[in-house]
Motif scaffolding. Structure first.
Motif, PDB file in Angstrom:
ATOM      1  N   GLU A   1      40.446  40.566  -1.885  1.00  0.00           N
ATOM      2  CA  GLU A   1      41.559  39.672  -1.430  1.00  0.00           C
ATOM      3  C   GLU A   1      42.726  40.778  -0.450  1.00  0.00           C
ATOM      4  OE1 GLU A   1      43.524  38.878  -5.309  1.00  0.00           O
ATOM      5  OE2 GLU A   1      41.635  37.618  -5.721  1.00  0.00           O
ATOM      6  N   ASN A   2      42.295  41.937  -0.438  1.00  0.00           N
ATOM      7  CA  ASN A   2      43.257  42.712   0.560  1.00  0.00           C
ATOM      8  C   ASN A   2      42.592  43.483   1.683  1.00  0.00           C
ATOM      9  OD1 ASN A   2      46.082  42.642  -0.857  1.00  0.00           O
ATOM     10  ND2 ASN A   2      44.581  43.073  -2.799  1.00  0.00           N
ATOM     11  N   LYS A   3      41.410  42.982   2.054  1.00  0.00           N
ATOM     12  CA  LYS A   3      40.623  43.738   3.049  1.00  0.00           C
ATOM     13  C   LYS A   3      41.401  43.786   4.177  1.00  0.00           C
ATOM     14  CE  LYS A   3      36.622  41.359   2.807  1.00  0.00           C
ATOM     15  NZ  LYS A   3      35.025  40.980   2.844  1.00  0.00           N
ATOM     16  N   GLU A   4      41.996  42.578   4.793  1.00  0.00           N
ATOM     17  CA  GLU A   4      42.614  42.900   5.951  1.00  0.00           C
ATOM     18  C   GLU A   4      43.872  43.596   5.994  1.00  0.00           C
ATOM     19  OE1 GLU A   4      43.754  38.953   7.130  1.00  0.00           O
ATOM     20  OE2 GLU A   4      41.693  38.172   6.917  1.00  0.00           O
ATOM     21  N   GLN A   5      44.731  43.623   4.703  1.00  0.00           N
ATOM     22  CA  GLN A   5      45.755  44.765   4.613  1.00  0.00           C
ATOM     23  C   GLN A   5      45.153  46.057   4.791  1.00  0.00           C
ATOM     24  OE1 GLN A   5      48.209  43.904   1.202  1.00  0.00           O
ATOM     25  NE2 GLN A   5      49.847  45.655   1.917  1.00  0.00           N
ATOM     26  N   VAL A   6      44.008  46.176   3.928  1.00  0.00           N
ATOM     27  CA  VAL A   6      43.551  47.993   4.070  1.00  0.00           C
ATOM     28  C   VAL A   6      43.319  48.167   5.559  1.00  0.00           C
ATOM     29  CG1 VAL A   6      41.446  49.091   3.293  1.00  0.00           C
ATOM     30  CG2 VAL A   6      42.744  47.621   1.537  1.00  0.00           C
ATOM     31  N   GLN A   7      42.427  47.094   6.133  1.00  0.00           N
ATOM     32  CA  GLN A   7      42.244  47.503   7.658  1.00  0.00           C
ATOM     33  C   GLN A   7      43.466  47.827   8.374  1.00  0.00           C
ATOM     34  OE1 GLN A   7      38.801  45.204   9.104  1.00  0.00           O
ATOM     35  NE2 GLN A   7      38.889  46.339  10.794  1.00  0.00           N
ATOM     36  N   GLN A   8      44.175  47.027   8.368  1.00  0.00           N
ATOM     37  CA  GLN A   8      45.483  47.262   8.984  1.00  0.00           C
ATOM     38  C   GLN A   8      46.179  48.352   8.665  1.00  0.00           C
ATOM     39  OE1 GLN A   8      46.649  44.817  11.505  1.00  0.00           O
ATOM     40  NE2 GLN A   8      47.723  46.542  11.962  1.00  0.00           N
ATOM     41  N   LYS A   9      46.365  48.809   7.441  1.00  0.00           N
ATOM     42  CA  LYS A   9      47.032  50.121   7.256  1.00  0.00           C
ATOM     43  C   LYS A   9      46.303  51.231   7.701  1.00  0.00           C
ATOM     44  CE  LYS A   9      50.434  49.118   4.047  1.00  0.00           C
ATOM     45  NZ  LYS A   9      51.965  49.559   4.497  1.00  0.00           N
ATOM     46  N   MET A  10      44.868  51.153   7.560  1.00  0.00           N
ATOM     47  CA  MET A  10      44.205  52.015   8.011  1.00  0.00           C
ATOM     48  C   MET A  10      44.201  52.234   9.937  1.00  0.00           C
ATOM     49  SD  MET A  10      40.755  52.011   5.749  1.00  0.00           S
ATOM     50  CE  MET A  10      39.957  53.386   6.357  1.00  0.00           C
ATOM     51  N   SER A  11      44.336  51.038  10.282  1.00  0.00           N
ATOM     52  CA  SER A  11      44.473  51.111  11.799  1.00  0.00           C
ATOM     53  C   SER A  11      45.916  51.485  12.261  1.00  0.00           C
ATOM     54  CB  SER A  11      44.175  49.648  12.372  1.00  0.00           C
ATOM     55  OG  SER A  11      42.986  49.088  12.302  1.00  0.00           O
ATOM     56  N   ASP A  12      46.960  51.366  11.547  1.00  0.00           N
ATOM     57  CA  ASP A  12      47.948  52.005  11.973  1.00  0.00           C
ATOM     58  C   ASP A  12      48.248  53.248  11.848  1.00  0.00           C
ATOM     59  OD1 ASP A  12      48.795  49.222  12.165  1.00  0.00           O
ATOM     60  OD2 ASP A  12      50.031  49.144  10.082  1.00  0.00           O
ATOM     61  N   VAL A  13      47.644  53.964  10.918  1.00  0.00           N
ATOM     62  CA  VAL A  13      47.555  55.520  10.763  1.00  0.00           C
ATOM     63  C   VAL A  13      46.668  56.019  11.919  1.00  0.00           C
ATOM     64  CG1 VAL A  13      46.888  57.305   9.238  1.00  0.00           C
ATOM     65  CG2 VAL A  13      47.887  55.286   8.120  1.00  0.00           C
ATOM     66  N   ILE A  14      45.881  55.339  12.293  1.00  0.00           N
ATOM     67  CA  ILE A  14      44.877  55.939  13.216  1.00  0.00           C
ATOM     68  C   ILE A  14      45.608  55.746  14.574  1.00  0.00           C
ATOM     69  CG2 ILE A  14      42.716  55.644  14.528  1.00  0.00           C
ATOM     70  CD1 ILE A  14      41.546  55.034  11.648  1.00  0.00           C
ATOM     71  N   ARG A  15      46.257  54.779  14.679  1.00  0.00           N
ATOM     72  CA  ARG A  15      46.846  54.525  16.020  1.00  0.00           C
ATOM     73  C   ARG A  15      48.165  55.569  16.307  1.00  0.00           C
ATOM     74  NH1 ARG A  15      44.866  49.737  18.134  1.00  0.00           N
ATOM     75  NH2 ARG A  15      44.208  48.197  16.671  1.00  0.00           N
ATOM     76  N   ARG A  16      48.761  55.692  15.006  1.00  0.00           N
ATOM     77  CA  ARG A  16      49.792  56.703  15.179  1.00  0.00           C
ATOM     78  C   ARG A  16      49.384  58.042  15.533  1.00  0.00           C
ATOM     79  NH1 ARG A  16      51.944  54.289  10.763  1.00  0.00           N
ATOM     80  NH2 ARG A  16      51.101  55.895   9.370  1.00  0.00           N
ATOM     81  N   GLY A  17      48.117  58.495  14.877  1.00  0.00           N
ATOM     82  CA  GLY A  17      47.503  59.683  15.067  1.00  0.00           C
ATOM     83  C   GLY A  17      46.944  60.114  16.480  1.00  0.00           C
ATOM     84  N   LEU A  18      46.371  58.488  17.055  1.00  0.00           N
ATOM     85  CA  LEU A  18      46.183  58.866  18.618  1.00  0.00           C
ATOM     86  C   LEU A  18      47.334  58.593  19.698  1.00  0.00           C
ATOM     87  CD1 LEU A  18      43.202  56.239  18.485  1.00  0.00           C
ATOM     88  CD2 LEU A  18      43.125  58.729  18.830  1.00  0.00           C
ATOM     89  N   GLY A  19      48.600  58.517  18.951  1.00  0.00           N
ATOM     90  CA  GLY A  19      50.055  58.208  19.954  1.00  0.00           C
ATOM     91  C   GLY A  19      49.819  56.683  20.434  1.00  0.00           C
ATOM     92  N   LEU A  20      49.270  55.775  19.974  1.00  0.00           N
ATOM     93  CA  LEU A  20      49.091  54.615  20.581  1.00  0.00           C
ATOM     94  C   LEU A  20      50.546  53.546  20.083  1.00  0.00           C
ATOM     95  CD1 LEU A  20      45.149  53.736  20.486  1.00  0.00           C
ATOM     96  CD2 LEU A  20      46.823  54.912  22.411  1.00  0.00           C
TER      97      LEU A  20
END
Length: 119
Positions: A100-119
């Motif tokens: 029920e939360n797959k999309e939110q999980v993926q979004q949270k992970m993507s947000d952290v990775i994007r921040r790490g990449l400086g995007l």
């Protein structure tokens, strides 16, 4: 129990270009996604005493880059509830929490990775 998220390969490839910092960002992303599932599982866990819901834990990141989410050792019976037994029907709460939360999980992970990449 394992879960697989798709669609993050490009971000992970870019992340590898960071070198030593990449592993830290990957672990932070994994933990951010795991926390979403942990919170949802705690909300969905059967509440006979409330102890199970209060003790859904996330393991440390393993060598294969995964974590386990589930009841702590003292609440091992939560796995019997999740999968059922020969004498008891399953009352799943972990798998539905993820599904029920797959999309939110993926979004949270993507947000952290994007921040790490400086995007």
């Amino acid at each position: 129990m394992g879960f697989k998220l798709e669609g993050m390969q490009e971000l992970l490839k870019k992340l590898e270009t960071l070198g030593n910092e990449a592993e830290q960002v990957k672990q932070e992303a994994l933990m951010a996604g795991a926390k979403v599932v942990q919170e949802a599982a705690s909300q969905k866990a059967p509440r006979d005493t409330g102890k199970l819901a209060e003790n859904i834990v996330i393991s440390d990141v393993k060598e294969d880059g995964t974590v386990d989410i589930g009841p702590d050792r003292d609440r091992f019976y939560g796995l019997f509830l999740e999968f059922g037994t020969t004498k008891m029907a399953a009352r799943p709460f972990l798998q539905p929490a993820f599904e029920e939360n797959k999309e939110q999980v993926q979004q949270k992970m993507s947000d952290v990775i994007r921040r790490g990449l400086g995007l």
